[in-house]
Design a protein around this motif. Structure first.
Motif, PDB file in Angstrom:
ATOM      1  N   LEU A  90      37.044   2.815  -3.090  1.00 54.29           N
ATOM      2  CA  LEU A  90      37.106   1.430  -3.510  1.00 54.29           C
ATOM      3  C   LEU A  90      38.559   1.046  -3.810  1.00 54.29           C
ATOM      4  CD1 LEU A  90      34.068   1.466  -5.992  1.00 54.29           C
ATOM      5  CD2 LEU A  90      34.041   1.197  -3.500  1.00 54.29           C
ATOM      6  N   ASN A  91      38.822  -0.229  -3.926  1.00 52.09           N
ATOM      7  CA  ASN A  91      40.165  -0.702  -4.217  1.00 52.09           C
ATOM      8  C   ASN A  91      40.317  -0.890  -5.719  1.00 52.09           C
ATOM      9  OD1 ASN A  91      42.596  -2.041  -4.534  1.00 52.09           O
ATOM     10  ND2 ASN A  91      42.275  -3.444  -2.819  1.00 52.09           N
ATOM     11  N   GLY A  92      41.035   0.040  -6.348  1.00 52.56           N
ATOM     12  CA  GLY A  92      41.222  -0.030  -7.791  1.00 52.56           C
ATOM     13  C   GLY A  92      42.547  -0.593  -8.215  1.00 52.56           C
ATOM     14  N   GLY A  93      43.366  -1.036  -7.227  1.00 54.78           N
ATOM     15  CA  GLY A  93      44.686  -1.574  -7.534  1.00 54.78           C
ATOM     16  C   GLY A  93      45.775  -0.592  -7.126  1.00 54.78           C
ATOM     17  N   VAL A  94      47.021  -1.044  -7.249  1.00 55.09           N
ATOM     18  CA  VAL A  94      48.132  -0.198  -6.812  1.00 55.09           C
ATOM     19  C   VAL A  94      49.287  -0.291  -7.794  1.00 55.09           C
ATOM     20  CG1 VAL A  94      49.132  -1.996  -5.330  1.00 55.09           C
ATOM     21  CG2 VAL A  94      49.624   0.404  -4.851  1.00 55.09           C
ATOM     22  N   THR A  95      49.913   0.839  -8.064  1.00 56.48           N
ATOM     23  CA  THR A  95      51.104   0.912  -8.894  1.00 56.48           C
ATOM     24  C   THR A  95      52.252   1.496  -8.073  1.00 56.48           C
ATOM     25  OG1 THR A  95      50.692   3.153  -9.727  1.00 56.48           O
ATOM     26  CG2 THR A  95      49.677   1.333 -10.941  1.00 56.48           C
ATOM     27  N   HIS A  96      53.457   1.353  -8.599  1.00 58.45           N
ATOM     28  CA  HIS A  96      54.631   1.993  -8.003  1.00 58.45           C
ATOM     29  C   HIS A  96      55.391   2.652  -9.150  1.00 58.45           C
ATOM     30  CE1 HIS A  96      53.534  -0.941  -4.918  1.00 58.45           C
ATOM     31  NE2 HIS A  96      54.195  -0.172  -4.054  1.00 58.45           N
ATOM     32  N   MET A  97      55.442   3.978  -9.119  1.00 53.25           N
ATOM     33  CA  MET A  97      56.061   4.726 -10.208  1.00 53.25           C
ATOM     34  C   MET A  97      57.315   5.439  -9.723  1.00 53.25           C
ATOM     35  SD  MET A  97      53.953   3.974 -12.639  1.00 53.25           S
ATOM     36  CE  MET A  97      54.052   5.143 -13.982  1.00 53.25           C
ATOM     37  N   ASP A  98      58.189   5.747 -10.658  1.00 52.62           N
ATOM     38  CA  ASP A  98      59.465   6.370 -10.325  1.00 52.62           C
ATOM     39  C   ASP A  98      59.257   7.689  -9.582  1.00 52.62           C
ATOM     40  OD1 ASP A  98      62.517   6.421 -10.915  1.00 52.62           O
ATOM     41  OD2 ASP A  98      61.796   8.407 -11.480  1.00 52.62           O
ATOM     42  N   GLY A  99      59.903   7.813  -8.427  1.00 51.58           N
ATOM     43  CA  GLY A  99      59.739   9.008  -7.614  1.00 51.58           C
ATOM     44  C   GLY A  99      60.241  10.257  -8.306  1.00 51.58           C
ATOM     45  N   GLY A 100      61.341  10.142  -9.040  1.00 51.68           N
ATOM     46  CA  GLY A 100      61.849  11.297  -9.761  1.00 51.68           C
ATOM     47  C   GLY A 100      60.863  11.809 -10.792  1.00 51.68           C
ATOM     48  N   ALA A 101      60.235  10.888 -11.518  1.00 49.48           N
ATOM     49  CA  ALA A 101      59.238  11.295 -12.505  1.00 49.48           C
ATOM     50  C   ALA A 101      58.026  11.928 -11.836  1.00 49.48           C
ATOM     51  CB  ALA A 101      58.812  10.098 -13.347  1.00 49.48           C
ATOM     52  N   MET A 102      57.644  11.406 -10.684  1.00 47.73           N
ATOM     53  CA  MET A 102      56.450  11.911  -9.996  1.00 47.73           C
ATOM     54  C   MET A 102      56.665  13.285  -9.351  1.00 47.73           C
ATOM     55  SD  MET A 102      53.871  10.026 -10.528  1.00 47.73           S
ATOM     56  CE  MET A 102      52.795  10.810  -9.321  1.00 47.73           C
ATOM     57  N   PHE A 103      57.928  13.666  -9.156  1.00 48.33           N
ATOM     58  CA  PHE A 103      58.190  14.975  -8.564  1.00 48.33           C
ATOM     59  C   PHE A 103      58.990  15.886  -9.495  1.00 48.33           C
ATOM     60  CE2 PHE A 103      57.105  12.441  -4.864  1.00 48.33           C
ATOM     61  CZ  PHE A 103      56.261  13.305  -4.167  1.00 48.33           C
ATOM     62  N   GLY A 104      59.161  15.468 -10.733  1.00 49.70           N
ATOM     63  CA  GLY A 104      59.752  16.341 -11.731  1.00 49.70           C
ATOM     64  C   GLY A 104      61.132  16.838 -11.362  1.00 49.70           C
ATOM     65  N   VAL A 105      61.322  18.164 -11.374  1.00 45.21           N
ATOM     66  CA  VAL A 105      62.643  18.749 -11.148  1.00 45.21           C
ATOM     67  C   VAL A 105      62.998  18.868  -9.674  1.00 45.21           C
ATOM     68  CG1 VAL A 105      62.522  20.045 -13.316  1.00 45.21           C
ATOM     69  CG2 VAL A 105      61.736  21.118 -11.188  1.00 45.21           C
ATOM     70  N   VAL A 106      62.107  18.434  -8.779  1.00 47.37           N
ATOM     71  CA  VAL A 106      62.386  18.532  -7.348  1.00 47.37           C
ATOM     72  C   VAL A 106      63.454  17.504  -6.969  1.00 47.37           C
ATOM     73  CG1 VAL A 106      61.401  18.428  -5.027  1.00 47.37           C
ATOM     74  CG2 VAL A 106      60.006  19.262  -6.944  1.00 47.37           C
ATOM     75  N   PRO A 107      64.530  17.912  -6.329  1.00 44.70           N
ATOM     76  CA  PRO A 107      65.587  16.961  -5.956  1.00 44.70           C
ATOM     77  C   PRO A 107      65.092  15.918  -4.961  1.00 44.70           C
ATOM     78  CG  PRO A 107      66.380  19.229  -5.817  1.00 44.70           C
ATOM     79  CD  PRO A 107      64.890  19.303  -5.989  1.00 44.70           C
ATOM     80  N   LYS A 108      65.627  14.720  -5.073  1.00 43.98           N
ATOM     81  CA  LYS A 108      65.219  13.629  -4.192  1.00 43.98           C
ATOM     82  C   LYS A 108      65.387  13.957  -2.708  1.00 43.98           C
ATOM     83  CE  LYS A 108      65.914   8.710  -3.241  1.00 43.98           C
ATOM     84  NZ  LYS A 108      66.647   7.483  -3.614  1.00 43.98           N
ATOM     85  N   PRO A 109      66.463  14.634  -2.288  1.00 46.60           N
ATOM     86  CA  PRO A 109      66.566  14.965  -0.857  1.00 46.60           C
ATOM     87  C   PRO A 109      65.400  15.784  -0.323  1.00 46.60           C
ATOM     88  CG  PRO A 109      68.693  15.241  -1.919  1.00 46.60           C
ATOM     89  CD  PRO A 109      67.696  14.988  -3.022  1.00 46.60           C
ATOM     90  N   LEU A 110      64.690  16.493  -1.222  1.00 47.61           N
ATOM     91  CA  LEU A 110      63.519  17.264  -0.796  1.00 47.61           C
ATOM     92  C   LEU A 110      62.261  16.406  -0.807  1.00 47.61           C
ATOM     93  CD1 LEU A 110      64.076  20.749  -2.512  1.00 47.61           C
ATOM     94  CD2 LEU A 110      64.586  20.047  -0.172  1.00 47.61           C
ATOM     95  N   TRP A 111      61.971  15.763  -1.974  1.00 48.72           N
ATOM     96  CA  TRP A 111      60.700  15.047  -2.037  1.00 48.72           C
ATOM     97  C   TRP A 111      60.678  13.817  -1.146  1.00 48.72           C
ATOM     98  CZ3 TRP A 111      60.622  10.014  -3.451  1.00 48.72           C
ATOM     99  CH2 TRP A 111      61.517   9.529  -4.397  1.00 48.72           C
ATOM    100  N   SER A 112      61.836  13.195  -0.920  1.00 55.21           N
ATOM    101  CA  SER A 112      61.870  11.985  -0.099  1.00 55.21           C
ATOM    102  C   SER A 112      61.554  12.265   1.374  1.00 55.21           C
ATOM    103  CB  SER A 112      63.225  11.289  -0.232  1.00 55.21           C
ATOM    104  OG  SER A 112      64.278  12.129   0.206  1.00 55.21           O
ATOM    105  N   ARG A 113      61.622  13.518   1.788  1.00 54.17           N
ATOM    106  CA  ARG A 113      61.199  13.881   3.143  1.00 54.17           C
ATOM    107  C   ARG A 113      59.674  13.854   3.272  1.00 54.17           C
ATOM    108  NH1 ARG A 113      64.620  19.471   3.742  1.00 54.17           N
ATOM    109  NH2 ARG A 113      66.700  18.635   3.287  1.00 54.17           N
ATOM    110  N   LYS A 114      59.010  14.002   2.129  1.00 55.37           N
ATOM    111  CA  LYS A 114      57.551  14.107   2.117  1.00 55.37           C
ATOM    112  C   LYS A 114      56.856  12.796   1.755  1.00 55.37           C
ATOM    113  CE  LYS A 114      57.417  18.707   2.611  1.00 55.37           C
ATOM    114  NZ  LYS A 114      56.704  19.402   3.703  1.00 55.37           N
TER     115      LYS A 114
END
Length: 280
Positions: free
Chosen positions: A14-38
């Motif tokens: 079902l459609n429960g709505g959509v949020t946009h959260m900080d990518g750094g917070a969502m991937f913790g200590v993983v560097p952006k060059p790594l998580w942004s590939r995924k």
């Protein structure tokens, strides 16, 4: 609405709505060059996170995993901070299926953070009332106690407006509970102390909803945990356990937050071999 059928069991997102959260917070200590590939991100470094409840219909029962972000539960400031671009459309979705909120028998809450629980209550004549008036709400005992008595960190995500209206509907469990035959909740901790996952066993298939210890397909690496996690080591251990088991049994993994996939299967090399994608 995307659907998946396993024997006599049907899942509908079902459609429960959509949020946009900080990518750094969502991937913790993983560097952006790594998580942004995924996972893609916007110019504010936010990633799209759906909040789409999963309706399960089986044996004449209607179960809902999570409840979305609801309608009218956020101030303009909160909408901006949480990147909310769309609110829930659960009433319309259920109507398309010939159902109403009164037809939901069980609401399965993996945890009570606001992005999972805001849809559990609604405004009616200026008061907050249960959205699913006839449902039994199931969450772990630890989670229920924590949401009612949040600490200095968790009070920002456990909101009284979500738990207070439904406290008479709540049924808690300790380690594991079978909600209906073949559908289980397992207390894992990690993301929150009371966090749980859901497993579904039907027609020879295993489905696993990892909730926020693996909120998106990009979090498949057991070390990629959220900065929001209260107990990250517990998240890692739980993810390792349920990934190992799931890969051995060729399980489907189903998602609440994923922007792209509703469900998928990985092989043992963590390559996607089957998937159901969200119809944008």
């Amino acid at each position: 609405m995307e659907q998946m059928k396993i024997g006599d069991l049907t899942l509908t997102w079902l459609n429960g709505g959509v949020t946009h959260m900080d990518g750094g917070a969502m991937f913790g200590v993983v560097p952006k060059p790594l998580w942004s590939r995924k996972h893609p991100h916007n110019e504010q470094n936010q990633i799209e996170l759906r909040t789409d409840p999963i309706l399960i219909q089986v044996d004449g029962k209607n179960l809902l995993i999570e409840t979305g972000i609801g309608i009218g539960k956020f101030t303009d400031k909160q909408k901006r901070n949480y990147g909310i671009t769309e609110e829930a459309q659960l009433d319309a979705n259920l109507s398309e299926l010939g159902l109403t909120t009164k037809d939901i028998d069980f609401v399965i809450m993996t945890h009570m953070h606001f992005d999972h629980a805001c849809g559990i209550s609604k405004w009616q004549a200026g008061e907050l009332v249960p959205t699913f008036e006839n449902a039994t709400v199931i969450t772990s005992e630890v989670e229920w106690n924590e949401c009612k008595n949040p600490n200095i960190r968790s009070r920002n995500t456990y909101w009284e407006q979500n738990w207070k209206p439904i406290e008479h509907q709540v049924q808690t469990f300790k380690d594991k509970v079978e909600v209906v035959p073949g559908i289980y909740m397992h207390h894992t901790g990690g993301h929150s102390d009371g966090h749980s996952i859901v497993t579904i066993e039907r027609d020879g298939e295993l489905l696993i909803h990892m909730a926020d210890i693996m909120p998106t397909h990009a979090h498949q690496n057991s070390l990629w945990v959220l900065a929001y996690d209260d107990y990250p080591l517990d998240s890692i251990f739980a993810k390792e356990k349920w990934l190992k088991l799931g890969l051995e049994k060729e399980a489907w993994y189903i998602f609440y937050h994923d922007y792209k996939y509703r469900a998928l299967k990985w092989n043992k090399d963590l390559e996607i071999i089957k998937s159901i994608q969200r119809d944008k």
